[in-house]
Scaffold this motif. Structure first.
Motif, short mmCIF file in Angstrom:
data_model
loop_
_atom_site.label_atom_id
_atom_site.label_comp_id
_atom_site.label_asym_id
_atom_site.label_seq_id
_atom_site.Cartn_x
_atom_site.Cartn_y
_atom_site.Cartn_z
N ARG B 123 0.83 -1.20 0.00
CA ARG B 123 0.00 0.00 0.00
C ARG B 123 0.87 1.25 0.00
O ARG B 123 0.63 2.22 -0.71
CB ARG B 123 -0.90 -0.01 1.23
CG ARG B 123 -2.21 0.70 0.99
CD ARG B 123 -3.16 0.47 2.14
NE ARG B 123 -3.47 -0.94 2.34
CZ ARG B 123 -4.31 -1.36 3.26
NH1 ARG B 123 -4.90 -0.52 4.07
NH2 ARG B 123 -4.56 -2.65 3.39
N PHE B 124 1.95 1.20 0.82
CA PHE B 124 2.85 2.34 0.89
C PHE B 124 3.54 2.59 -0.45
O PHE B 124 3.64 3.72 -0.91
CB PHE B 124 3.90 2.10 1.98
CG PHE B 124 4.96 3.15 2.02
CD1 PHE B 124 6.25 2.89 1.57
CD2 PHE B 124 4.67 4.43 2.47
CE1 PHE B 124 7.23 3.88 1.60
CE2 PHE B 124 5.65 5.41 2.51
CZ PHE B 124 6.93 5.13 2.06
N VAL B 125 3.97 1.49 -1.07
CA VAL B 125 4.63 1.64 -2.37
C VAL B 125 3.68 2.27 -3.37
O VAL B 125 4.04 3.17 -4.13
CB VAL B 125 5.13 0.26 -2.88
CG1 VAL B 125 5.54 0.36 -4.33
CG2 VAL B 125 6.28 -0.21 -2.04
N PHE B 126 2.43 1.79 -3.35
CA PHE B 126 1.50 2.34 -4.32
C PHE B 126 1.26 3.82 -4.08
O PHE B 126 1.21 4.62 -5.03
CB PHE B 126 0.18 1.57 -4.29
CG PHE B 126 -0.77 2.06 -5.35
CD1 PHE B 126 -1.90 2.78 -5.01
CD2 PHE B 126 -0.49 1.86 -6.69
CE1 PHE B 126 -2.76 3.26 -6.00
CE2 PHE B 126 -1.32 2.34 -7.68
CZ PHE B 126 -2.46 3.03 -7.33
N ARG B 127 1.11 4.18 -2.83
CA ARG B 127 0.89 5.61 -2.54
C ARG B 127 2.08 6.43 -3.01
O ARG B 127 1.93 7.53 -3.54
CB ARG B 127 0.68 5.81 -1.05
CG ARG B 127 -0.62 5.30 -0.54
CD ARG B 127 -1.34 6.34 0.32
NE ARG B 127 -2.62 5.80 0.77
CZ ARG B 127 -2.79 5.14 1.89
NH1 ARG B 127 -1.77 4.92 2.69
NH2 ARG B 127 -3.98 4.65 2.20
N THR B 128 3.28 5.87 -2.80
CA THR B 128 4.48 6.58 -3.23
C THR B 128 4.47 6.77 -4.73
O THR B 128 4.85 7.83 -5.24
CB THR B 128 5.74 5.80 -2.83
OG1 THR B 128 5.62 5.40 -1.49
CG2 THR B 128 6.98 6.64 -3.02
N ILE B 129 4.05 5.72 -5.44
CA ILE B 129 4.03 5.82 -6.90
C ILE B 129 3.04 6.88 -7.34
O ILE B 129 3.31 7.68 -8.24
CB ILE B 129 3.73 4.45 -7.52
CG1 ILE B 129 4.95 3.56 -7.33
CG2 ILE B 129 3.37 4.58 -8.98
CD1 ILE B 129 4.75 2.15 -7.79
N VAL B 130 1.87 6.90 -6.72
CA VAL B 130 0.91 7.92 -7.08
C VAL B 130 1.48 9.31 -6.80
O VAL B 130 1.31 10.25 -7.58
CB VAL B 130 -0.42 7.70 -6.33
CG1 VAL B 130 -1.36 8.87 -6.57
CG2 VAL B 130 -1.08 6.42 -6.78
N ALA B 131 2.18 9.43 -5.68
CA ALA B 131 2.80 10.72 -5.39
C ALA B 131 3.83 11.08 -6.44
O ALA B 131 3.94 12.23 -6.86
CB ALA B 131 3.46 10.68 -4.00
N ALA B 132 4.59 10.06 -6.89
CA ALA B 132 5.63 10.33 -7.89
C ALA B 132 5.03 10.78 -9.21
O ALA B 132 5.71 11.47 -9.99
CB ALA B 132 6.48 9.09 -8.11
N LEU B 165 13.56 4.97 -17.30
CA LEU B 165 13.12 3.58 -17.22
C LEU B 165 11.92 3.40 -16.32
O LEU B 165 11.23 2.40 -16.40
CB LEU B 165 14.26 2.69 -16.72
CG LEU B 165 15.26 2.27 -17.78
CD1 LEU B 165 16.24 1.28 -17.18
CD2 LEU B 165 14.55 1.63 -18.95
N VAL B 166 11.72 4.34 -15.42
CA VAL B 166 10.57 4.18 -14.54
C VAL B 166 9.60 5.33 -14.76
O VAL B 166 9.97 6.49 -14.71
CB VAL B 166 11.01 4.10 -13.06
CG1 VAL B 166 11.62 5.40 -12.59
CG2 VAL B 166 9.83 3.77 -12.18
N SER B 167 8.37 4.96 -15.05
CA SER B 167 7.34 5.97 -15.24
C SER B 167 6.20 5.68 -14.26
O SER B 167 5.48 4.69 -14.44
CB SER B 167 6.81 5.96 -16.67
OG SER B 167 5.54 6.57 -16.72
N PRO B 168 6.06 6.49 -13.23
CA PRO B 168 5.00 6.23 -12.26
C PRO B 168 3.63 6.13 -12.91
O PRO B 168 2.82 5.28 -12.52
CB PRO B 168 5.07 7.43 -11.31
CG PRO B 168 6.43 7.99 -11.50
CD PRO B 168 6.84 7.68 -12.88
N PHE B 169 3.42 6.94 -13.92
CA PHE B 169 2.12 6.91 -14.59
C PHE B 169 1.89 5.57 -15.28
O PHE B 169 0.81 4.99 -15.23
CB PHE B 169 2.02 8.06 -15.59
CG PHE B 169 0.69 8.16 -16.27
CD1 PHE B 169 0.60 8.20 -17.64
CD2 PHE B 169 -0.48 8.21 -15.52
CE1 PHE B 169 -0.63 8.30 -18.26
CE2 PHE B 169 -1.71 8.30 -16.14
CZ PHE B 169 -1.80 8.35 -17.52
#
Lengths: 434, 297, 308
Positions: B123-132, B165-169
Motif C-alpha cells: 500500500r505504501f509503495v502504491f501511494r508513493t508511486i501515485v505521489a511520484a 526507465l521508470v514511469s510512475p504513470f
C-alpha cells in the motif's frame, strides 16, 4: 499474445543492453597503458581540424590525439567543461576563446603551462594579455580575429558608393543611400544574438569593460565609449537603416542570399562561414576596415580568437602542452591551420607565411585579403582583461538587447542591465568589485 | 472495477431511420478543417523537401520543384557528417524503442505485483508511486543531471536511458489494467494446478495485459521521444544524440557549422515518415480507453 | 489523477493469502522502486540540498579557491525576488491560457463531431488529426518555425509577424496545441464511445437535436475525461521547454529565460549557477505538485456535481 509480446519486446531490450554496453564509455581524458603511446583527447569545433590532428598523429606515434567535435560550441561547451571538471571527465585539451579564459581559470578547468613551453616572446603584449594572468600562462595563442567590414561590392557600385565608408558617419550616410534606393535593402543588421560583435565594436570605441588592480575588479560595461556605440546603433535602428534580426537566423540567411542585406561586420573568419550562408554570392563580396569614429583612427576590436587550453583533468599535461605548442606556435602547425582552418596567426612571426598569400576561396576576387588582415591585426586593441563571468555578461546582452529591439525600448537601459547583472553576480560569487 | 470501453453496440438499430441517408455536413466540415490544420505543415515539409537551398527562399512555398533536388536533399542529409543522421535515428530507436520497451516491462511487473497481490508495504509503495506521478519527468531532468555529473555518469547512453526507465504513470496504468483484466479465479485455478507465481505471471498475467502493454509502450515511446531536455543536458557527444537533439543542433546558429536549411528540412521530413508509418500500423493496438477508463475508477 | 486515492485499497477476502506469502511480487516491484528512488526522488532531494548551497570564490584576482558554502535560503530569496522569474512564470501562464482552453475546446469539438450521427470521412479526419502526435515537439517546432518565417511561410508570414510581442504567445501555443490535439481528441472520443447508447434514445425520441444531445448528455458524461485532458495540458504547459527553445534562434522575441524551465536551464548551464538553478527547479516542482493537486480537487468536484 504472451510469447509474441515477449519476443517482440526482447529485441529492443537486447538492443538496449548490447548497444549500451558496447558504447558506454565516457569521453574522459585518455590514458596510456603501461607501455604504448600516450593518448590525448582534444575537443575542438573548427572545420578542417581533423587534417591538422592527423598530421600530428603521423609524426608523433608516441603521443596520439583523438579529436572530438562537440555539438555545442562556445559557452555551451565551456559550461559543460565547468560542470564536468568536478567529475574529472574533461578531455585533455579544449578549444577556448580569449574572453572565456578567466572564466575557465576561476572554475579550475584549465591549468598553467609555463613549465611545459619554451617561450612566447614572438607574441605582442596585446595578445599575451589575453592568456597571462597573475604571472601565469594559460594557453598558447592561436589566432587573432579583427573585426572586418564585408560588403557586396557589386551592389555598392550600383548604388553609386565607390569606396567603403571610412567613418561611422559615412556608414550611416551610406545606409541611407542604400535603403532609400531599395527599401528592402539594408547595409547591415543589428545583431542582438552575438555579444562579441558588440564587444568588438565597443573595444574599437575605446571601451574598457573590465580592469583589475591587485585583486580588485573594476567593471565598466556601460562606460561612455560603449554607450556611444549603443546609441549609434539605436539611432540606425530607429531610422530603419539596419535590419533588426540576428545573424545566422533563417531570415538573415535569406536576406544574405537574396541581396537584401549587403554588408556584414564580422570577424576575420567570415569567409569560412559565408560559403554555407550564401554560396551563390561568392566573389561578390569585398573586405575593408571597419569604419572608424574619427577619420584615420586605425584601432580595431576583435571577435573570436582562441587558445587550446590544457585541462586540470588531464593526466598528461606535459604531452598535451607539447601538442598545443606545436599546433599554435610552430611554422608547421600554423601552415596546416592556415590551409585547413583558414586561421590568421596571432603572432606577427607567422603573418607573412606563404600560405597566407592566397586569399580564402570565398574572397577570390580580393587577393590581398590576408595583407589587410595583417594590417588590422597590428592595430588590435582590447579590454584590459576579460571578466571572470563573461558568460553572464554575454547572456544578459542577448536577453536585454533582444528585448530592447523587440519592444523598441532604450539600448542604454539594456546596457545598464548588463552592467548591473554582471556586477551583482561577481559580488555574489565573492569577487571584490570596486 | 474499471469501466473499460464496451465496444459500440449495433448503433444502427437505435437510430431514427428517417435521416439516415443525408450526411451530417457540419461535423464533417469541422473535422475536415481540423484535418487540414493538422496536415498543412506535413504537406509543406513534403513540398519543401523537393527544393534546393536556393529555391527554398525564392519559390512560392506551396509549389513543389521537380528538378531532382528531392533526391539530392535526401542523399545529402543521409550522408551529412559521415552519415550521422542514421546514427541519430538508431540512437532514437535505442532510447525511445529500447527504453520504452524496458520501462513497459518494469511498469507491467510492478503494476501486476501491486494490483494482484497484497504484501507488506504494497500500500505504501502504491501511494508513493501515485505521489511520484506528480513529479513531471522534464522538470526532473536538470536535477538528474546534477546528480549524475559529480559521479561522471553523464554523456553516456545510460544517462539518458536510466532516468526514463521508470514511469510512475505507466505503473499506475498497468496496475489498473492488471486488476481489471486478470481474474483472481484464473490465478487461483492455476495455483491449484500447481503453477508457480512466476509461471502465472508470464503465461497468464502478461498475456492478458498484452493489449494494454502495447498502449503503455506507445505512450512511453512518445514520452521519451519528446523529452528533449534530458538528452540536451546529459549528452555532449554528437554520436550519442537522438534525432531531436541532432536536428536542433543543425539549425542552431554557431560559428563554424554550416547552416543548410534544405538539409534540415530533409531531415525533418525523414523523421516524420517512419513515425507516421509506425503509428498507422500500430493503430489497432491503441487502447486509449485504458486512459480515459482509468479515470472512472 | 482524478481517481480517489482510496481505490488502491484492500483486496477481497478470497485473495488474501492464507498460505506463505509469495516472493514474486516483491521481486517484480523491486526494479521500479529502486529506479524511482534513484531517478525520481533522489534528484528532487539532491536539488533541494544543492539549493541551500552556493559558490564562493576567494584569494587572488581569479580566485585561487572556489568552494561550496552554505547559503541557507539565499537562492530561494534570489529566485522569488527576481522579476524575471515571475516574468517567465507569467509568460508560461499566458501560453497556457491560450493553449489549454484551445486544446480542450478543439479536442472536445472534434470528438463530438467524430461521434456525431452520420458524420462522414471520420476515419480519415481522425487519423489526420491524430498524426501530429507522432511528431516530436522539437521537430514540430522546427516545422512551424519555417511556417512562421516570412522567407518560407505558406501561411502569410510575409504579412503577419508571427514573432511579434504578443503574437509570439500564440505562435508558441499553436505548436504545442498542434502536437497534442489529436491525442486528447482520441481520449475524449473513446470516453464518448463508452457512453451507453440507450441514454440517447430517450432524448432522441423526445426530438432532441444532435447539438442538444451533445451539450446536455454527452458533455456532462465525459466531464471526468475532460478534467484529465485539462490536467495533462496544464502539466504539459508547466514543462514548456521544447517549443520556445527550438524557436529561439529564429527570433529576438524569445529570451533565454522566457519560460521557467528555460530559466532553470540557463541558470545551470549558461550562467553556471547550479545552485540557483536547483532552487528554481525545486520551486517549480513544488508549484507543479500544488497545481496538480488543485486541478484534481477542483475537477473532481466539478465532475461529481455534473454527474449527479
Amino acid at each position: 499474445m504472451n510469447k509474441k509480446l515477449l519476443r517482440a519486446l526482447a529485441i529492443p531490450v537486447s538492443a538496449v543492453i548490447g548497444l549500451a554496453g558496447l558504447t558506454a564509455c565516457s569521453t574522459a581524458g585518455g590514458d596510456s597503458g603501461s607501455s604504448g603511446p600516450v593518448k590525448l583527447t582534444f575537443v575542438n569545433w573548427d572545420n578542417g581540424m581533423d587534417v591538422v590532428v592527423a598530421a600530428w598523429n603521423k609524426a608523433n606515434p608516441n603521443i596520439q590525439v583523438k579529436l572530438i567535435k562537440p555539438s555545442g560550441t562556445g559557452y555551451t561547451l565551456y559550461n559543460k567543461l565547468i560542470t564536468d571538471t568536478k567529475a574529472g571527465t574533461n578531455p585533455d585539451v579544449a578549444e577556448i576563446e580569449y574572453p572565456a579564459i578567466p572564466l575557465m581559470i576561476s572554475n579550475k578547468v584549465i591549468v598553467p603551462i609555463d613549465k611545459y613551453i619554451s617561450s612566447l616572446d614572438n607574441y605582442s603584449k596585446n595578445v599575451l594579455n589575453r592568456v597571462q594572468f597573475e604571472g601565469k600562462t594559460y594557453g598558447v595563442p592561436q589566432n587573432i580575429c579583427p573585426l572586418v567590414f564585408f560588403y557586396r561590392k557589386d551592389i555598392f557600385d550600383a548604388a553609386g558608393i565607390t569606396k567603403p565608408p571610412a567613418t561611422w558617419d559615412e556608414f550611416a550616410a551610406d545606409a541611407a543611400i542604400i535603403h532609400s534606393a531599395n527599401p528592402k535593402q539594408y547595409i547591415s543588421n543589428f545583431d542582438a544574438n552575438s555579444p562579441e560583435w558588440f564587444s568588438g565594436l565597443s573595444e574599437q570605441a575605446g571601451g574598457n569593460w573590465w580592469s583589475a588592480s591587485g585583486s580588485t575588479w573594476s567593471v565598466n560595461i556601460d562606460d561612455a565609449a560603449t554607450q556611444k556605440v549603443a546609441s549609434y546603433w539605436q539611432g540606425l535602428l530607429d531610422k530603419d537603416l539596419v535590419a533588426p534580426g540576428p545573424s545566422w537566423s533563417t531570415q538573415w540567411n535569406t536576406d544574405m542570399n537574396t541581396g537584401n542585406i549587403v554588408g556584414w561586420i564580422s570577424g576575420q573568419w567570415a569567409p569560412n562561414q559565408l560559403p554555407s550562408i550564401a554560396p551563390d554570392t561568392a566573389g561578390k563580396w569585398a573586405a575593408a576596415a571597419v569604419p572608424a569614429w574619427t577619420a584615420g583612427d586605425k584601432k580595431i576590436g576583435t571577435w573570436g580568437g582562441e587558445v587550446e587550453g590544457v585541462t586540470a583533468n588531464s593526466k598528461h599535461p606535459a604531452e598535451a602542452a607539447k601538442f598545443v605548442n606545436w599546433m599554435n606556435n610552430s611554422q608547421e602547425g600554423l601552415n596546416l591551420l592556415i590551409k585547413n582552418v583558414q586561421v590568421f596567426p596571432a603572432s606577427a612571426k607567422y603573418q607573412s607565411l606563404p600560405a597566407l598569400s592566397t586569399p580564402p576561396p570565398f574572397m577570390s576576387t580580393q587577393p590581398d585579403y590576408n595583407t589587410l588582415m595583417a594590417q588590422l591585426a597590428s592595430n588590435v586593441t582590447g579590454f584590459d582583461i576579460w571578466g571572470p563571468n563573461a558568460n553572464i555578461t554575454f547572456n544578459t546582452y542577448s536577453d536585454a538587447f533582444g528585448k530592447a529591439v523587440t519592444n523598441k525600448t532604450s539600448f542604454l537601459d539594456a546596457l545598464k542591465t548588463v552592467q548591473d547583472t554582471t556586477v551583482a553576480d561577481m559580488k555574489k560569487s565573492g569577487y571584490t568589485v570596486k | 472495477m474499471t469501466a473499460i470501453a464496451t465496444p459500440r453496440t449495433a448503433s444502427a438499430a437505435g437510430r431514427p431511420t428517417g435521416f439516415r441517408r443525408r450526411p451530417n455536413l457540419i461535423p464533417t466540415i469541422i473535422l475536415l478543417v481540423g484535418a487540414v490544420y493538422c496536415q498543412v505543415p506535413v504537406l509543406w515539409i513534403l513540398i519543401a523537401s523537393t527544393k534546393s537551398n536556393g529555391e527554398l527562399f525564392s519559390t512560392p512555398p506551396l509549389v513543389p520543384s521537380f528538378d531532382g533536388s528531392f533526391w539530392s536533399n535526401m542523399t545529402g542529409i543521409l550522408s551529412y557528417n559521415h552519415g550521422i543522421w542514421l546514427r541519430w535515428a538508431l540512437n532514437t530507436v535505442l532510447y525511445a524503442g529500447g527504453g520504452g520497451a524496458l520501462s513497459t516491462l518494469i511498469a507491467a511487473s510492478a503494476g501486476y505485483a501491486l494490483g494482484k497481490y497484497t504484501f507488506r508495504g504494497s500500500r505504501f509503495v502504491f501511494r508513493t508511486i501515485v505521489a511520484a506521478v506528480l513529479l513531471p519527468p522534464v522538470l526532473l531532468a536538470v536535477p538528474q543531471y546534477l546528480l549524475l555529473a559529480p559521479i561522471g555518469l553523464t554523456n553516456t547512453y545510460w544517462s539518458v536511458l536510466l532516468p526514463q526507465l521508470v514511469s510512475p504513470f505507466a505503473i499506475y496504468l498497468c496496475k489498473i489494467y492488471a486488476e481489471a483484466s486478470v481474474p483472481d479465479e484464473l490465478m487461483e485455478a492455476a495455483r491449484i494446478d500447481g503453477a508457480t507465481e512466476w509461471r502465472i505471471f508470464h503465461s497468464i498475467g502478461l498475456r492478458l495485459m498484452g493489449p494494454a502493454l502495447i498502449t503503455v509502450f506507445l505512450i512511453q515511446f512518445i514520452a521519451v521521444w519528446n523529452n528533449f531536455l534530458l538528452p540536451f543536458v546529459m549528452l555532449t557527444d554528437n554520436d550519442l544524440y537522438p534525432l531531436t537533439l541532432g536536428m536542433y543542433g543543425m539549425i542552431m546558429p554557431t560559428g563554424g557549422q554550416p547552416n543548410q536549411f534544405s538539409l534540415v528540412i530533409a531531415g525533418v521530413f525523414l523523421s516524420i515518415i517512419p513515425l507516421a508509418a509506425i503509428f498507422l500500423s500500430l493503430q489497432r493496438f491503441w487502447k486509449i480507453d485504458l486512459i480515459s477508463g482509468g479515470v472512472k475508477l | 489523477m482524478a481517481i480517489a486515492l482510496t481505490a488502491e485499497g484492500s483486496p477481497p477476502a478470497s485473495r488474501r493469502s492464507r498460505r506463505r506469502r509469495p516472493a514474486l511480487p516483491v521481486l517484480l516491484v523491486a526494479p521500479a522502486v529502486i529506479l524511482l528512488l534513484l531517478f525520481t526522488f533522489a534528484p528532487a532531494v539532491y536539488a533541494f540540498v544543492l539549493s541551500l548551497l552556493k559558490n564562493h570564490v576567494s584569494g587572488g584576482l581569479l580566485g585561487t579557491s572556489n568552494e561550496q558554502v552554505f547559503a541557507g535560503i539565499e537562492n530561494y530569496i534570489a529566485t522569488l525576488t527576481d522579476s524575471e522569474f515571475w516574468g517567465s512564470l507569467g509568460r508560461m501562464l499566458l501560453v497556457a491560457a491560450v493553449g489549454v482552453p484551445t486544446v480542450l475546446i478543439l479536442a472536445t469539438v472534434f470528438a463530438l463531431c467524430l461521434d456525431a450521427n452520420r458524420a462522414r470521412l471520420t476515419g480519415f479526419s481522425r487519423l489526420a488529426i491524430f498524426l501530429p502526435y507522432a511528431v516530436p515537439g522539437v521537430i514540430a517546432s522546427l516545422l512551424w518555425g519555417f511556417l512562421y518565417l516570412p522567407a518560407t511561410s505558406p501561411i502569410g508570414g510575409q504579412f503577419v509577424d508571427y514573432f511579434g510581442n504578443t503574437t509570439i504567445f500564440f505562435a508558441v501555443a499553436n505548436v504545442a496545441v498542434w502536437g497534442v490535439l489529436g491525442f486528447n481528441m482520441v481520449v475524449l472520443y473513446t470516453a464518448l464511445k463508452s457512453i451507453p447508447r440507450e441514454l440517447f434514445d430517450a432524448a432522441q425520441i423526445d426530438g432532441a437535436s444532435e447539438l442538444q444531445l451533445a451539450l446536455r448528455i454527452k458533455l456532462p458524461m465525459i466531464a471526468p475525461a475532460m478534467t484529465m485532458v485539462a490536467l495533462f495540458s496544464v502539466i504539459g504547459a508547466l514543462q514548456l521547454f521544447n517549443e520556445p527553445t527550438t524557436l529561439k534562434p529564429l527570433t529576438n522575441a524569445i529570451s533565454s529565460t522566457w519560460v521557467p524551465l528555460m530559466r532553470v536551464y540557463t541558470d545551470s548551464f549558461v550562467n553556471n549557477d547550479i545552485y540557483g538553478g536547483a532552487a528554481s527547479a525545486f520551486t517549480l516542482l513544488v508549484m507543479t505538485v500544488g497545481v496538480t493537486v488543485l486541478v484534481n480537487v477542483v475537477g473532481t468536484r466539478l465532475s461529481n456535481r455534473s454527474s449527479r
